[in-house]
Design an enzyme around this catalytic site. Structure first.
Site, PDB file in Angstrom:
ATOM      1  N   CYS A   2       0.836  -1.202   0.000  1.00 49.84           N
ATOM      2  CA  CYS A   2       0.000   0.000   0.000  1.00 49.84           C
ATOM      3  C   CYS A   2       0.876   1.260   0.000  1.00 49.84           C
ATOM      4  O   CYS A   2       2.018   1.216   0.435  1.00 49.84           O
ATOM      5  CB  CYS A   2      -0.852   0.039   1.250  1.00 49.84           C
ATOM      6  SG  CYS A   2      -1.794  -1.448   1.514  1.00 49.84           S
ATOM      7  N   GLU A 483      16.642 -18.164  -9.367  1.00 53.27           N
ATOM      8  CA  GLU A 483      16.288 -16.772  -9.644  1.00 53.27           C
ATOM      9  C   GLU A 483      15.631 -16.646 -11.028  1.00 53.27           C
ATOM     10  O   GLU A 483      14.652 -15.917 -11.207  1.00 53.27           O
ATOM     11  CB  GLU A 483      17.542 -15.885  -9.531  1.00 53.27           C
ATOM     12  CG  GLU A 483      17.366 -14.431  -9.894  1.00 53.27           C
ATOM     13  CD  GLU A 483      16.269 -13.709  -9.110  1.00 53.27           C
ATOM     14  OE1 GLU A 483      15.792 -14.216  -8.093  1.00 53.27           O
ATOM     15  OE2 GLU A 483      15.874 -12.616  -9.569  1.00 53.27           O
ATOM     16  N   LYS A 487      11.853 -15.240 -11.806  1.00 53.74           N
ATOM     17  CA  LYS A 487      11.591 -14.124 -12.732  1.00 53.74           C
ATOM     18  C   LYS A 487      10.506 -14.516 -13.730  1.00 53.74           C
ATOM     19  O   LYS A 487       9.575 -13.777 -13.990  1.00 53.74           O
ATOM     20  CB  LYS A 487      12.888 -13.781 -13.463  1.00 53.74           C
ATOM     21  CG  LYS A 487      13.308 -12.392 -13.609  1.00 53.74           C
ATOM     22  CD  LYS A 487      13.490 -11.505 -12.415  1.00 53.74           C
ATOM     23  CE  LYS A 487      13.090 -11.942 -11.071  1.00 53.74           C
ATOM     24  NZ  LYS A 487      13.480 -11.249  -9.932  1.00 53.74           N
ATOM     25  N   GLU A 490       6.945 -14.910 -12.004  1.00 58.69           N
ATOM     26  CA  GLU A 490       6.271 -13.731 -11.461  1.00 58.69           C
ATOM     27  C   GLU A 490       5.779 -12.760 -12.522  1.00 58.69           C
ATOM     28  O   GLU A 490       4.804 -12.063 -12.306  1.00 58.69           O
ATOM     29  CB  GLU A 490       7.114 -13.013 -10.396  1.00 58.69           C
ATOM     30  CG  GLU A 490       8.310 -12.233 -10.887  1.00 58.69           C
ATOM     31  CD  GLU A 490       9.020 -11.504  -9.740  1.00 58.69           C
ATOM     32  OE1 GLU A 490      10.254 -11.447  -9.766  1.00 58.69           O
ATOM     33  OE2 GLU A 490       8.362 -10.978  -8.830  1.00 58.69           O
ATOM     34  N   LYS A 603       5.769  -4.491  -4.709  1.00 56.44           N
ATOM     35  CA  LYS A 603       7.223  -4.318  -4.760  1.00 56.44           C
ATOM     36  C   LYS A 603       7.859  -4.501  -3.387  1.00 56.44           C
ATOM     37  O   LYS A 603       8.899  -5.115  -3.249  1.00 56.44           O
ATOM     38  CB  LYS A 603       7.549  -2.927  -5.309  1.00 56.44           C
ATOM     39  CG  LYS A 603       9.039  -2.643  -5.412  1.00 56.44           C
ATOM     40  CD  LYS A 603       9.708  -3.542  -6.432  1.00 56.44           C
ATOM     41  CE  LYS A 603      11.191  -3.302  -6.559  1.00 56.44           C
ATOM     42  NZ  LYS A 603      11.847  -4.424  -7.267  1.00 56.44           N
TER      43      LYS A 603
HETATM   44  O1  M6R Z   1      12.857  -5.508  -0.954  1.00 53.73           O
HETATM   45  P1  M6R Z   1      13.355  -6.892  -0.717  1.00 53.73           P
HETATM   46  O2  M6R Z   1      14.647  -7.163  -1.412  1.00 53.73           O
HETATM   47  O3  M6R Z   1      13.426  -7.248   0.731  1.00 53.73           O
HETATM   48  O4  M6R Z   1      12.262  -7.826  -1.377  1.00 53.73           O
HETATM   49  C1  M6R Z   1      12.335  -9.214  -1.268  1.00 53.73           C
HETATM   50  C2  M6R Z   1      11.377  -9.868  -2.213  1.00 53.73           C
HETATM   51  O5  M6R Z   1      10.071  -9.473  -1.930  1.00 53.73           O
HETATM   52  C3  M6R Z   1      11.688  -9.545  -3.668  1.00 53.73           C
HETATM   53  O6  M6R Z   1      12.989  -9.865  -4.012  1.00 53.73           O
HETATM   54  C4  M6R Z   1      10.724 -10.318  -4.598  1.00 53.73           C
HETATM   55  O7  M6R Z   1      10.963 -11.673  -4.515  1.00 53.73           O
HETATM   56  C5  M6R Z   1      10.852  -9.805  -6.030  1.00 53.73           C
HETATM   57  N1  M6R Z   1       9.552  -9.478  -6.551  1.00 53.73           N
HETATM   58  C6  M6R Z   1      11.417 -10.806  -6.958  1.00 53.73           C
HETATM   59  O8  M6R Z   1      11.579 -10.304  -8.234  1.00 53.73           O
END
Ligand code: M6R
Length: 608
Positions: A2, A483, A487, A490, A603
């Site tokens: 949010c 990874e 990608k 998602e 995000k």
């Molecule tokens: O902001 P952060 O690096 O802590 O976020 C961790 C994950 O939420 C983030 O890497 C998520 O897996 C991404 N959407 C992957 O692309």
């Protein structure tokens, strides 16, 4: 997740609120709303399910010249995405926007007699609770908010207004970020400093347990226990250009292509090819303390976790006396894990706000273990709470799918491992190949991106209609495969999973059929021949294999080969990951999906 914005000043509040919410769109949301107030306190509340563009069309019909207001983008937790569940919530005189989760909202709701709730949200309960203490303006709004927050269990970042005093916004936080922008004759509120750019560069980051009362010319901060806090005004480091698409169709492609530069920023001043040493100032550990480290715990979620896994393979290669445990934050926070003496914890997060990662940081600190942040967002909560840290400095990452952060997180952690190895006196002959490759990576990344951008676009066309994919790798290519699969799934919604090659025969080989393609990462090295045998096993069962390799003589009869010519050997999986990023991007584009804001995702995951 949010987003919160707020404005009080001399300009049109709707304009800032909408532009601020647009800046926060990337964080993921499903509904939005704003409440503005004229000088007499008359409120205009406009909410919508869906995108900010829908909110804008509604606001065009409700145009006001109001000079104060609050706005919100909601990512549904309690109750479906709908107009009624969207924020701001209005109860009595109170208007509230809330990020986070009120865990005891049911209990509180039962105690709030005489209120009729319109939505299914926990946030509306908090608005009612504040209203119950506000008593039609008999008490100051700030006091009412404090009384309410003292009863709340959970996490929050809130902005609250009352139609009785429209010149004032009350903001508070516990676990959800809030920034106060200090302008000339105006004060702005946002849950992410990027919403403030173009308006002010002066910001006050609120800490957990603090509450601020802001008007156009003043900001007064206290703790919930009424202790005054002297506000520290900081300069926002990000600039406007960094949060624009810069001619790219999507932020995701921009961020993939930025990696040569973003990695250079990570390395700047830290890798010296004259003395072949890595110099990291941020962690703040002395040579003696580094020498004593025997155990590393690396904590992260999603991509950050994968970056940790990749770094762990490298660190173990060049520092044999050290053990590295890489953990998923959402699991680790509830494990009764004992962290041995002489450990250091690396807390990895692009946003620096991920709720589970932050919770682990706090748990680990309780055990007295030194914590080092591998963080991108400057001034974020994790960055401020760790004992020391290494910012990765990749600039804002807007697309939900993390790309440039992964590369820099992995390399930053390898550099931290190298500083330990240097302190422990590991021979420079062992460390130098790593340092030399790290120094060369930005140029090599550029070459790979330039060479393979178009070919991957073509290849994606061929594979975009598959429903399933298996990503495969061994050793350092295994976390890279994980990874790559993340990608793809998602942003393209293709069911993609990663396996270590050696695990194939223990189950996943049964999956191989025409519904699947296999994305095989085959870096040259000790385990190359073994991985090739595994590919042959897949081919023998009719698999559709894409091989990504830096091996010069590659002659397996796979369906497609991506052959990378590079002098990089040890770190080749990092280059292979670029291929996986481009491939996933072009598949998602080919399927016509919203690549920057994939469905259901946010995000920055600020709730558990
Ligand atoms: O902001 P952060 O690096 O802590 O976020 C961790 C994950 O939420 C983030 O890497 C998520 O897996 C991404 N959407 C992957 O692309």
């Amino acid at each position: 997740m949010c987003g919160i914005v707020g404005y009080v000043g001399d300009k049109n509040a709707q304009d800032f609120l909408v532009s601020g919410l647009k800046r926060l769109e990337y964080r993921g949301y499903d509904s939005a709303g704003v409440a503005t107030f004229d000088e007499s306190g008359k409120a205009t509340l406009v909410k919508t399910k869906g995108k900010i563009a829908d909110l804008e069309s509604k606001l065009a019909r409700e145009r006001r010249e109001d000079k104060a207001g609050i706005g919100h983008t909601r990512w549904a937790t309690h109750g479906e995405p709908s107009e009624v569940n969207a924020h701001p919530h209005q109860v009595g005189d109170i208007y509230l926007v809330h990020n986070g989760i009120i865990e005891n909202y049911k209990e509180l709701k039962d105690q709030l007699k005489g209120y009729e709730f319109k939505s299914e949200t926990d946030s509306e309960v908090l608005a009612a609770l504040i209203d119950s203490f506000y008593k039609n303006g008999e008490y100051p709004l700030t006091n009412a908010v404090v009384q309410a927050l003292k009863l709340v269990k959970g996490t929050y970042g809130i902005a609250v207004m009352s139609d009785k005093n429209p010149d004032e916004i009350v903001v508070a936080r516990a676990g959800s970020p809030l920034v106060i922008g200090v302008g000339h004759g105006e004060t702005l509120i946002a849950s992410d400093a990027s919403a403030l750019l173009g308006h002010t560069k002066q910001a006050i980051y609120l800490n957990d347990g603090e509450i601020a009362t802001v008007s156009k010319n003043s900001v007064e901060i206290k703790t919930l226990n009424a202790e005054p806090v002297s506000a520290k005004v900081e300069e926002i480091e990000t600039n406007l250009a960094a949060i624009q698409k810069d001619g790219y169709e999507h932020f995701l492609l921009k961020e993939i292509m930025e990696q040569p530069e973003s990695l250079k920023e990570t390395l700047r001043g830290r890798v010296n090819t004259r003395d072949w040493m890595v110099h990291l100032g941020g962690p703040g550990l002395t040579e003696g303390e580094l020498r004593k480290v025997k155990h590393l715990v690396i904590v992260g979620c999603g991509t950050a976790y994968h970056a940790g896994l990749l770094a762990a393979y490298y660190i173990e290669q060049f520092t044999p006396e050290i053990t590295v445990e890489v953990v998923i934050a959402s699991e680790y926070r509830y494990r009764q894990a004992y962290i041995p003496r002489d450990s250091v914890a690396l807390i990895v997060s692009q946003s620096g706000e991920t709720a589970d990662t932050l919770a682990c940081l706090r748990e680990i600190k309780k055990q007295g273990v030194p914590t080092i942040g591998i963080v991108n967002a400057i001034g974020s909560t994790i960055a401020r709470e760790v004992d020391g840290g290494t910012y990765v400095h990749v600039g804002p990452e807007i697309s939900v799918a993390s790309t440039k952060a992964f590369t820099s997180q992995a390399v930053a952690m390898v550099m931290f491992g190298l500083t330990i190895a240097q302190a422990k006196g590991v021979r420079s002959g062992i460390l130098r190949p790593y340092i030399s490759e790290i120094a060369k990576l930005p140029e090599e990344i550029k070459r790979v991106l330039d060479e393979f951008n178009e070919p991957m676009q073509e290849m994606a066309q061929k594979y975009k209609d598959y429903d399933h994919a298996i990503y495969l790798g061994r050793d350092t290519a295994y976390p890279t495969a994980m990874e790559g699969a993340l990608k793809l799934k998602e942003i393209s919604y293709i069911d993609a999973n990663a396996y270590a090659f050696g695990e194939l025969k223990h189950g996943p080989l049964a999956l191989v059929d025409d519904r699947f393609f296999e994305f095989a990462l085959l870096p040259e090295g000790e385990l190359y021949d073994k991985a090739v045998s595994n590919v042959q096993e897949v081919l023998a069962r009719g698999g559709h294999v894409i091989a990504v390799t830096n091996k010069k003589e590659f002659d397996l009869p796979v369906e497609d080969v991506v052959k990378i010519t590079t002098s990089i050997e040890l770190m080749a999986p990092i280059l292979m990951n670029l291929i996986a990023q481009l491939f996933a991007y072009y598949i998602a584009v080919g399927k016509g999906y919203d690549v920057d804001q994939p469905r259901n995702l946010a995000k920055s995951v600020t709730v558990e």
